[in-house]
Structure formats: structure tokens, C-alpha cells
Design a protein around this motif. Structure first.
Motif, PDB file in Angstrom:
ATOM      1  N   UNK A   1       0.843  -1.198   0.000  1.00  0.00           N
ATOM      2  CA  UNK A   1       0.000   0.000   0.000  1.00  0.00           C
ATOM      3  C   UNK A   1       0.874   1.242   0.000  1.00  0.00           C
ATOM      4  N   UNK A   2       0.441   2.221  -0.780  1.00  0.00           N
ATOM      5  CA  UNK A   2       1.218   3.448  -0.881  1.00  0.00           C
ATOM      6  C   UNK A   2       0.343   4.682  -0.811  1.00  0.00           C
ATOM      7  N   UNK A   3       0.981   5.776  -0.495  1.00  0.00           N
ATOM      8  CA  UNK A   3       0.341   7.094  -0.545  1.00  0.00           C
ATOM      9  C   UNK A   3       1.114   7.959  -1.538  1.00  0.00           C
ATOM     10  N   UNK A   4       0.366   8.649  -2.371  1.00  0.00           N
ATOM     11  CA  UNK A   4       0.910   9.609  -3.322  1.00  0.00           C
ATOM     12  C   UNK A   4       0.180  10.926  -3.123  1.00  0.00           C
ATOM     13  N   UNK A   5       0.735  11.981  -3.688  1.00  0.00           N
ATOM     14  CA  UNK A   5       0.057  13.267  -3.615  1.00  0.00           C
ATOM     15  C   UNK A   5       0.308  14.055  -4.893  1.00  0.00           C
ATOM     16  N   UNK A   6      -0.629  14.946  -5.162  1.00  0.00           N
ATOM     17  CA  UNK A   6      -0.502  15.802  -6.335  1.00  0.00           C
ATOM     18  C   UNK A   6      -0.963  17.204  -5.988  1.00  0.00           C
ATOM     19  N   UNK A   7      -0.056  18.134  -6.100  1.00  0.00           N
ATOM     20  CA  UNK A   7      -0.355  19.540  -5.864  1.00  0.00           C
ATOM     21  C   UNK A   7      -0.773  20.184  -7.185  1.00  0.00           C
ATOM     22  N   UNK A   8      -1.512  21.272  -7.125  1.00  0.00           N
ATOM     23  CA  UNK A   8      -1.943  21.944  -8.366  1.00  0.00           C
ATOM     24  C   UNK A   8      -0.755  22.310  -9.244  1.00  0.00           C
ATOM     25  N   UNK A   9      -0.844  21.944 -10.508  1.00  0.00           N
ATOM     26  CA  UNK A   9       0.209  22.291 -11.453  1.00  0.00           C
ATOM     27  C   UNK A   9       1.445  21.422 -11.381  1.00  0.00           C
ATOM     28  N   UNK A  10       1.409  20.408 -10.528  1.00  0.00           N
ATOM     29  CA  UNK A  10       2.575  19.538 -10.367  1.00  0.00           C
ATOM     30  C   UNK A  10       2.209  18.096 -10.681  1.00  0.00           C
ATOM     31  N   UNK A  11       3.236  17.291 -10.927  1.00  0.00           N
ATOM     32  CA  UNK A  11       3.006  15.888 -11.176  1.00  0.00           C
ATOM     33  C   UNK A  11       2.739  15.158  -9.864  1.00  0.00           C
ATOM     34  N   UNK A  12       2.076  14.025  -9.991  1.00  0.00           N
ATOM     35  CA  UNK A  12       1.840  13.197  -8.820  1.00  0.00           C
ATOM     36  C   UNK A  12       3.179  12.662  -8.312  1.00  0.00           C
ATOM     37  N   UNK A  13       3.350  12.664  -6.988  1.00  0.00           N
ATOM     38  CA  UNK A  13       4.604  12.215  -6.424  1.00  0.00           C
ATOM     39  C   UNK A  13       4.392  11.197  -5.313  1.00  0.00           C
ATOM     40  N   UNK A  14       5.363  10.333  -5.181  1.00  0.00           N
ATOM     41  CA  UNK A  14       5.351   9.319  -4.139  1.00  0.00           C
ATOM     42  C   UNK A  14       5.533   9.970  -2.774  1.00  0.00           C
ATOM     43  N   UNK A  15       4.797   9.459  -1.787  1.00  0.00           N
ATOM     44  CA  UNK A  15       4.928   9.940  -0.413  1.00  0.00           C
ATOM     45  C   UNK A  15       5.486   8.830   0.493  1.00  0.00           C
ATOM     46  N   UNK A  16       4.798   7.693   0.511  1.00  0.00           N
ATOM     47  CA  UNK A  16       5.209   6.613   1.409  1.00  0.00           C
ATOM     48  C   UNK A  16       4.596   5.304   0.944  1.00  0.00           C
ATOM     49  N   UNK A  17       5.221   4.203   1.342  1.00  0.00           N
ATOM     50  CA  UNK A  17       4.689   2.883   1.034  1.00  0.00           C
ATOM     51  C   UNK A  17       4.997   1.932   2.178  1.00  0.00           C
ATOM     52  N   UNK A  18       4.184   0.884   2.270  1.00  0.00           N
ATOM     53  CA  UNK A  18       4.360  -0.100   3.327  1.00  0.00           C
ATOM     54  C   UNK A  18       4.204  -1.483   2.726  1.00  0.00           C
ATOM     55  N   UNK A  19       5.049  -2.401   3.178  1.00  0.00           N
ATOM     56  CA  UNK A  19       5.061  -3.738   2.611  1.00  0.00           C
ATOM     57  C   UNK A  19       3.829  -4.536   3.030  1.00  0.00           C
ATOM     58  N   UNK A  20       3.706  -5.719   2.461  1.00  0.00           N
ATOM     59  CA  UNK A  20       2.526  -6.548   2.631  1.00  0.00           C
ATOM     60  C   UNK A  20       2.162  -6.757   4.101  1.00  0.00           C
ATOM     61  N   UNK A  21       3.141  -7.133   4.898  1.00  0.00           N
ATOM     62  CA  UNK A  21       2.878  -7.415   6.301  1.00  0.00           C
ATOM     63  C   UNK A  21       3.077  -6.222   7.211  1.00  0.00           C
TER      64      UNK A  21
END
Length: 123
Positions: free
Chosen positions: A34-54
Motif C-alpha cells: 500500500x502506498x500514498x501519493x500526492x498531487x499539488x496543483x500544477x505539479x506531477x503526482x509524487x510518491x509519499x510513502x509505502x508499506x510492505x505486505x505485512x
């Protein structure tokens, strides 16, 4: 299909905290990174954080390391993003996503996405 629904966004002052939640349904939650991404106005979507299966391993963007924490509760099919010491530059639409690959920061590796929850940090 996997459905992802985010919640917890809102308006917060700089230095404040928010906790985002993402509830999954339709697939075996523990089988996905599972991951979290974010996108600010006028910017590309960027990676924030991810967590493994367990939930043993985590991965963070340098911009949030030490301030944000990702964790998951597989019994509740939920992944969280605790955001502390927030900054105006954290303002964005935050997306939850699911992947079968670990480790990865590429949004191309995430096949399921939520609709996003807006986070606004005022200065």
C-alpha cells in the motif's frame, strides 16, 4: 477489482497534524503493498510513502521522512498516513494506492487507486 476509499483530509495550520485513512475492499488486502501519493496543483503526482505486505518495511520520500508515518491494520483492511509537523508545501490531493510490487516508488506499479482526499496546510 479493489476499491480504495480515503478519508481524513482537511485544513490544518503549519506545524499541525492530520491522519489519513484508506479502507480497501474487493481484494485480499494483505496481498498488496500500500502506498500514498500526492498531487499539488500544477505539479506531477509524487510518491509519499509505502508499506510492505505485512507492514514490516516502509519507504518514504525524503521530503516527508521523519514527519510522516505510514502503517496498516490488515485486520481492518486499512492503511494510514500520520502526518505531523505539516508544512504549506504538503498541500495536495492525497491518494491511496495498491501494488503487487515491493519496493517501488513508481506510480506505474500501482494498479488500484482511490479518489483522493484534499489536504491543505495554511501558513
Amino acid at each position: 477489482q479493489m476499491q480504495l476509499v480515503e478519508s481524513g483530509g482537511g485544513l490544518v495550520q503549519a506545524g499541525g497534524s492530520l491522519r489519513l485513512s484508506c479502507v480497501a475492499s474487493g481484494r485480499t488486502f494483505r496481498s498488496y503493498v500500500m502506498g500514498w501519493f500526492r498531487q499539488a496543483p500544477g505539479k506531477e503526482r509524487e510518491f509519499v510513502a509505502a508499506i510492505s505486505f505485512g507492514g514490516i518495511s516502509t519507504n518514504y520520500a525524503d521530503s516527508v521522512k521523519g514527519r510522516f508515518t505510514i502503517y496498516r491494520d490488515n485486520a481492518k483492511n486499512t492503511v494510514y498516513l500520520q502526518m505531523n509537523s505539516m508544512r504549506p508545501e504538503d498541500t495536495a490531493l492525497y491518494y491511496c494506492a495498491a501494488s503487487s510490487k515491493w519496493p517501488t516508488r513508481s506510480d506505474q506499479d500501482y494498479g488500484y487507486w482511490g479518489q483522493g482526499t484534499q489536504v491543505t496546510v495554511s501558513s
